[in-house]
Scaffold this active site. Sequence first.
Site, short mmCIF file in Angstrom:
data_model
loop_
_atom_site.label_atom_id
_atom_site.label_comp_id
_atom_site.label_asym_id
_atom_site.label_seq_id
_atom_site.Cartn_x
_atom_site.Cartn_y
_atom_site.Cartn_z
N VAL A 247 0.89 -1.17 0.00
CA VAL A 247 0.00 0.00 0.00
C VAL A 247 0.93 1.22 0.00
CG1 VAL A 247 -2.04 1.05 1.06
CG2 VAL A 247 -1.57 -1.40 1.42
N HIS A 248 1.60 1.37 -1.12
CA HIS A 248 2.77 2.25 -1.26
C HIS A 248 2.59 3.61 -0.58
CE1 HIS A 248 3.95 -0.60 -4.44
NE2 HIS A 248 2.76 -0.44 -4.95
#
Length: 320
Positions: A247-248
């Site tokens: 979930v950059h």
Amino acid sequence: MTRKKLILDVDTGTDDAVAIMLAALHPALDLVACTTVNGNAPVEYCTDNTLRVLDHIARSDIPVYEGAARPFVRADFPVPRAQNDLAGKIHGKTLPVPPTARRKADAGAVEFLIETYRNATEEITLVPVAPLTNIAAALTLDPKLAERIPEVVIMGGGHEIGNVTPAAEFNIWADPEAAGIVLAAGFRKLTLVPLDATHRALVSYADCQRLRALGTPAGAAAAEFIGHRIEVHDEIQKMAVAGTTPVHDAVCVGSLIDPAIITTRRHHVAVETSGALTVGRTVIDTHFRGGGAPQADVAFDADASRFLKILLETFARKPA
Ligand code: RIB
Ligand code: CA
């Protein structure tokens, strides 16, 4: 406790949406505004998604300023360069949150960034988690802007990992000339959070169940967004552990809350802007070979459990 002010530059998308909710709901942060840019989807969709997400968590007080609709120099994105439409699969165009009648701000993103930092009386951290077109345009229009920004934390780049090509990460690849301008701008404090870190803070289906069980709008939305990301990654870009996803963008925001989420080393970073195979690659001088003065704290690791803990604690909070 003094809350840390920040501006998020987003191309909302699924992980941008989690980052926005984290920044808008955590008590240690004060999300001043979001600026939007062409990236995961055409910019008007990114703007609409950002407005929808903020309204979904009862933060309609946070303004959204729309920015660039295409890269700084190239005319070949999103098509024809976006051959595999990875973004389209992982993000889609419209996020599964209710529509909103709220409108974007009248001013444009670049104008907003320049004026806000020109008039700021308190420190505001800039957190670009999208192609860097808006930031490069603002730096070009206002040569004093870099010195006015106390801290920049960028989600982008990759050393051992690429995602949109074997050599490049999407945010840098989508507008490499802009990324080159931003990385060379001479910011006082610049942190780069590349895929090498975000791929170590993976979130699973079981984590999504825990988010959904919180019984809050943010928990439900995060579970939905992250669950979709896992499905797509399992199909077209499997992670080291099946049934998980990075979930950059939220890792960037998480590092503002708990700096121990990421582990950084200081290096010189440049961007390749030519070469069919390597365009968009962040060239991180990990062995100090190039002679360039190190200008960025680059994250090469991330702590998944600390990251998840912050997501669960923050999204458990009931809207004010
Ligand atoms: O490569 C990951 C980055 O590209 C994230 O910011 C994601 O939202 C996409 O913009
Ligand atoms: Ca993004």
